[in-house]
Design a protein around this motif. Structure first.
Motif, PDB file in Angstrom:
ATOM      1  N   TYR A  10       0.297   4.307   3.497  1.00  0.00           N
ATOM      2  CA  TYR A  10       0.143   3.343   4.596  1.00  0.00           C
ATOM      3  C   TYR A  10      -1.142   3.709   5.330  1.00  0.00           C
ATOM      4  O   TYR A  10      -1.330   4.840   5.750  1.00  0.00           O
ATOM      5  N   SER A  30      11.781  -3.312   5.496  1.00  0.00           N
ATOM      6  CA  SER A  30      11.403  -3.851   6.811  1.00  0.00           C
ATOM      7  C   SER A  30      10.163  -3.154   7.336  1.00  0.00           C
ATOM      8  O   SER A  30       9.921  -1.984   7.044  1.00  0.00           O
ATOM      9  N   ASP A  31       9.379  -3.891   8.137  1.00  0.00           N
ATOM     10  CA  ASP A  31       8.261  -3.289   8.857  1.00  0.00           C
ATOM     11  C   ASP A  31       8.745  -2.443  10.035  1.00  0.00           C
ATOM     12  O   ASP A  31       7.979  -1.657  10.584  1.00  0.00           O
ATOM     13  N   LYS A  39      -2.681  -0.466  10.720  1.00  0.00           N
ATOM     14  CA  LYS A  39      -1.464  -0.972  11.358  1.00  0.00           C
ATOM     15  C   LYS A  39      -1.777  -2.076  12.349  1.00  0.00           C
ATOM     16  O   LYS A  39      -2.908  -2.213  12.819  1.00  0.00           O
ATOM     17  N   ASN A  59       0.495  -2.473   5.427  1.00  0.00           N
ATOM     18  CA  ASN A  59       0.990  -2.562   4.049  1.00  0.00           C
ATOM     19  C   ASN A  59       2.209  -1.650   3.896  1.00  0.00           C
ATOM     20  O   ASN A  59       2.381  -0.701   4.674  1.00  0.00           O
ATOM     21  N   PRO A  60       3.052  -1.899   2.905  1.00  0.00           N
ATOM     22  CA  PRO A  60       4.234  -1.057   2.708  1.00  0.00           C
ATOM     23  C   PRO A  60       3.858   0.277   2.075  1.00  0.00           C
ATOM     24  O   PRO A  60       2.766   0.436   1.513  1.00  0.00           O
ATOM     25  N   VAL A 113       3.404  -1.504  13.561  1.00  0.00           N
ATOM     26  CA  VAL A 113       3.801  -2.260  12.368  1.00  0.00           C
ATOM     27  C   VAL A 113       2.766  -2.001  11.277  1.00  0.00           C
ATOM     28  O   VAL A 113       1.556  -2.124  11.514  1.00  0.00           O
ATOM     29  N   PRO A 114       3.200  -1.628  10.074  1.00  0.00           N
ATOM     30  CA  PRO A 114       2.237  -1.259   9.037  1.00  0.00           C
ATOM     31  C   PRO A 114       1.529  -2.472   8.449  1.00  0.00           C
ATOM     32  O   PRO A 114       2.121  -3.539   8.284  1.00  0.00           O
ATOM     33  N   TRP A 158       8.935   2.063   3.566  1.00  0.00           N
ATOM     34  CA  TRP A 158       8.705   1.457   4.888  1.00  0.00           C
ATOM     35  C   TRP A 158       7.711   0.325   4.704  1.00  0.00           C
ATOM     36  O   TRP A 158       6.645   0.513   4.135  1.00  0.00           O
ATOM     37  N   GLY A 159       8.082  -0.825   5.213  1.00  0.00           N
ATOM     38  CA  GLY A 159       7.240  -2.013   5.113  1.00  0.00           C
ATOM     39  C   GLY A 159       7.899  -3.060   4.242  1.00  0.00           C
ATOM     40  O   GLY A 159       8.543  -2.747   3.240  1.00  0.00           O
ATOM     41  N   LYS A 160       7.744  -4.291   4.640  1.00  0.00           N
ATOM     42  CA  LYS A 160       8.380  -5.405   3.928  1.00  0.00           C
ATOM     43  C   LYS A 160       7.779  -5.533   2.531  1.00  0.00           C
ATOM     44  O   LYS A 160       6.573  -5.629   2.366  1.00  0.00           O
TER      45      LYS A 160
END
Length: 362
Positions: free
Chosen positions: A34, A190-191, A37, A45-46, A42-43, A180-182
């Protein structure tokens, strides 16, 4: 879909005057990185990471009800038993970010006593383990105030809160492999929090080893926060974010099939891409040291000559994480002793392996 509002609690059903909790939380090492942000941690990218076992933060949280609550948070911060004033602004900021989700925070005076089993601020994600450990303690207090809380909610909210302190901290709460991350192909991703990798995880990756070569134990010249910010308007940002999604999809099939060769290719490429983003931002910077490059070249040479499936990854620092299956541990540790230890600061390295996440210490 879970939203941030789902973590705003209903009125509490119990009260508690004082108490103490203690949790350990591990660091983690991202395989798909990652970097970059958006607002509220909120990232862009996942990412997916191995949770570590030995590199961890142990945090004790003592709390006592305040007689006169005012508009300020009240806390003392100790690092290895001694006051640590320069850590306090980060904790203050964290408490401000999470207050709407933990409305009891100003009702108590907290004494936070924390220590690491590894050097902090040296590229071993000490903020990840530190914020995760603090989040676990605060969630233990909230569970006292709301005993009906489910275990799933407890861990999900702990990951959500930890993320607001340090993005990668949400991957240090629970599970061996955490996303972590959609991501379209990962149910529940999820973000807002980390989730345990939900697909098949092949035997080849069980008990994977991570030996961390401490090339430079000093503080990084560039904080991760600043580095992430430099992805705004970065000329290669959009392609990088797309690549992370592609590589995460590849990791799903790699973990299912047990293909160690493909694992090596993705993991090393991700490490070098992370540092390429730093070298091509404006301002640009290099966190690798000459010894980092020496180690990488030695690993490549050793792998080519022996066919032993050892690879490297890097975080945002000079230290090298040497990843390898458990069954080649003896040979790889001998190689590290013979060829790599001379490139480590004071010959120091840490032997670690995949762990399970945060643990309550009685």
């Amino acid at each position: 879909m879970v939203t941030a509002n789902d973590f705003i609690p209903a009125p509490y059903t119990k009260s508690i005057e004082k108490g103490v909790f203690q949790w350990s939380a591990p660091s983690n090492i991202a395989l798909v990185k990652y970097w970059g942000k958006k607002e509220n941690q909120v990232p862009a990218n996942p990412s997916v990471s191995f949770t570590l076992n030995n590199c961890k933060t142990i945090t004790q949280l003592a709390f006592a009800k305040r007689q006169n609550t005012n508009s300020n948070f009240s806390f003392d911060l100790l690092f290895e038993g001694k006051p640590k004033e320069d850590f306090k602004p980060k904790i203050q900021k964290f408490l401000e970010r999470i207050e709407s989700y933990l409305p009891f925070l100003k009702d108590y005076h907290f004494t936070i006593d924390t220590r690491n089993t590894f050097p902090h601020s040296s590229g071993i994600a000490s903020s990840a383990s530190g914020m995760a450990a603090l989040a676990m303690n605060l969630m233990s207090l909230e569970k006292e105030l709301n005993p009906a809380m489910t275990e799933d909610y407890f861990y999900q909210k702990a990951s959500f809160l930890a993320r607001l302190g340090s993005g990668s901290a949400c991957r240090s709460v629970q599970g061996q492999v955490v996303v972590w991350g959609k991501q379209a192909n990962i149910p529940g991703s999820s973000d807002l929090f980390g989730v345990e990798f939900p697909h098949t995880f092949h035997e080849n990756f069980k008990n994977y080893q991570d030996t961390i070569l401490l090339v430079d134990k000093g503080e990084k010249q560039v904080s991760s926060t600043l580095g992430h910010d430099l992805m705004h308007n970065h000329p290669f940002a959009e392609r990088r974010f797309a690549q992370a999604h592609e590589n995460l999809d590849q990791m799903i099939s790699i973990f299912e099939s047990g293909n160690v060769e493909q694992f090596i290719a993705v993991v090393e490429s991700e490490a070098l891409t992370l540092h390429a983003m730093m070298m091509t931002s404006m301002p640009y910077f290099i966190l690798m040291k000459p010894n980092t490059l020496e180690i990488i070249n030695r690993i490549w040479q050793f792998r080519n000559e022996t066919k032993i499936p050892v690879c490297f990854t890097l975080d945002a620092g000079a230290n090298v994480h040497v990843l390898y299956p458990n069954h080649v541990k003896e040979k790889v540790l001998q190689f590290i002793q013979d060829e790599l230890v001379g490139y480590c600061q004071n010959g120091q390295y840490i032997c670690d392996e995949i762990g399970i996440g945060s643990q309550l210490i009685d």
